[in-house]
Design a protein around this motif. Sequence first.
Motif, PDB file in Angstrom:
ATOM      1  N   VAL A   1       0.141  -4.090  -9.106  1.00  0.00           N
ATOM      2  CA  VAL A   1      -0.835  -3.052  -8.767  1.00  0.00           C
ATOM      3  C   VAL A   1      -2.099  -3.775  -8.347  1.00  0.00           C
ATOM      4  O   VAL A   1      -2.626  -4.599  -9.101  1.00  0.00           O
ATOM      5  CB  VAL A   1      -1.126  -2.132  -9.970  1.00  0.00           C
TER       6      VAL A   1
ATOM      7  N   GLN B   1      -3.037   3.029  -6.479  1.00  0.00           N
ATOM      8  CA  GLN B   1      -1.974   2.061  -6.729  1.00  0.00           C
ATOM      9  C   GLN B   1      -1.314   2.267  -8.085  1.00  0.00           C
ATOM     10  O   GLN B   1      -0.090   2.174  -8.219  1.00  0.00           O
ATOM     11  CB  GLN B   1      -2.560   0.649  -6.652  1.00  0.00           C
TER      12      GLN B   1
ATOM     13  N   GLU C   1      -4.358   5.134   0.022  1.00  0.00           N
ATOM     14  CA  GLU C   1      -5.580   4.412  -0.326  1.00  0.00           C
ATOM     15  C   GLU C   1      -6.764   4.840   0.540  1.00  0.00           C
ATOM     16  O   GLU C   1      -7.893   4.967   0.049  1.00  0.00           O
ATOM     17  CB  GLU C   1      -5.360   2.899  -0.192  1.00  0.00           C
TER      18      GLU C   1
ATOM     19  N   ARG D   1       6.921   0.603  -8.352  1.00  0.00           N
ATOM     20  CA  ARG D   1       6.797  -0.824  -8.019  1.00  0.00           C
ATOM     21  C   ARG D   1       7.656  -1.675  -8.958  1.00  0.00           C
ATOM     22  O   ARG D   1       8.276  -2.662  -8.533  1.00  0.00           O
ATOM     23  CB  ARG D   1       5.333  -1.265  -8.088  1.00  0.00           C
TER      24      ARG D   1
ATOM     25  N   LEU E   1       0.830  -1.205   0.000  1.00  0.00           N
ATOM     26  CA  LEU E   1       0.000   0.000   0.000  1.00  0.00           C
ATOM     27  C   LEU E   1       0.863   1.253   0.000  1.00  0.00           C
ATOM     28  O   LEU E   1       1.972   1.263   0.538  1.00  0.00           O
ATOM     29  CB  LEU E   1      -0.932  -0.001   1.207  1.00  0.00           C
ATOM     30  N   THR E   2       0.345   2.304  -0.604  1.00  0.00           N
ATOM     31  CA  THR E   2       1.085   3.557  -0.709  1.00  0.00           C
ATOM     32  C   THR E   2       0.863   4.465   0.499  1.00  0.00           C
ATOM     33  O   THR E   2       1.634   5.392   0.716  1.00  0.00           O
ATOM     34  CB  THR E   2       0.656   4.331  -1.963  1.00  0.00           C
TER      35      THR E   2
END
Length: 408
Positions: A224, A279, A48, A286, A44-45
């Motif tokens: 993602v 994402q 979210e 990523r 997770l960034t």
Amino acid sequence: MPTPRAVPTDPDAARPATPAALRLLPRPARTPADGPILLSPPHLTGRELAGIAETLQSGWVAPAGPATAAFEAALADATGQPHVLAVSSGTAALHLGYRCLGIAPGDAVWTASLTYVATIAPAVQMGARPHFLDVAPDSWTLDPDLLERDLSRAARRGRLPRAVVPVDLFGQSAELEVIRALCDRWGVAVMADSAEALGATQHGRPAGQGARLAAFSFNGNKIVTAGGGGALASADAGLIAMARGLANQARQPAPHYEHETTGYSYGLSSILAAIGMVQLAALQDRIAARRAIFGRYHDGLAGLPGLGFMPEPDWSRGTRWLTVIQLDPGQGAPGREAVRLALAAAGIETRPVWKPMHLQPAFRHAGRSGGAVAARLFERGLCLPSGSGLTPARQARVIDRLRACWAG
């Protein structure tokens, strides 16, 4: 399009969620430094929750509205495909693709044997006859030389397949440009199963670009994730319009519920679309993280006899969604299953490569061409922890435990 809920009359209720409100939502537990190391957990960034809160405040939670439309537009940019439909899963995307290609009972559908069952299951459920082709040792994806040979033979017999479905594997794109040219020669439709390769390229083009349709997945383990979901992409607006109608129960534009055929409830909820949108903005980060993880494995395991890595042909650039090794006991490596169990005992999750479809009991009567390469890759192949949140320190633990398997 569904009507959004009425705006609340309470002015406080109409305000966007505040940081304090967001802090009340549950946050993911942190994995202890010495805890289990998973294969490819969600990364997770941290943004979210804000995306979810904004979507909830908008009133759009069904598979419609601005979050879903924005996610589809962002996917169009990421995939190089101008028309995208977001759906409830990668399997749903494949199912819709088969419907749009007109797959009917008795039709032949060809695909790579080295894949996950979802690639072919929807076609089989529609009455199609599967035929599995071996993979090329330099890419682990559908062998174009084998495909050309079999298409030529099938044309002479008047039994060409209705569709060919190349599979992008572990972040590595199939050689779609060559495969599509071969299928175009005989008028065979191509749909790419790009579920595992968002962000990969082949011949400088995004994975799936050039096929009539391409399916993607946003399952929890993907590079993602939306916590689920998928997408169907195409350069053909008509195909995506057809898929969109089928995904919405094939409802006709009428004030009542009118149906000329039957469809499915395959829409992606706005909540998941909001997660996916956040994402997707991190996709290139990523990819860089996973390729760096591959690099550390490559350097840290250098010199171990009988160990090799999934190749990356010079016509491609993969995401290294999963780092995959090959263990050859004939060259001094321990067996794949012995290594898997040793790492499991140390709290490290690994997984064999996909068991080929031609070896699956469900397809014991299916046609196939070759299969020795796919079978050998399954026998020797092991997917290593590759999540983009894997720290160098935790990865060093995996590398140390792997090296210990050679020490006896």
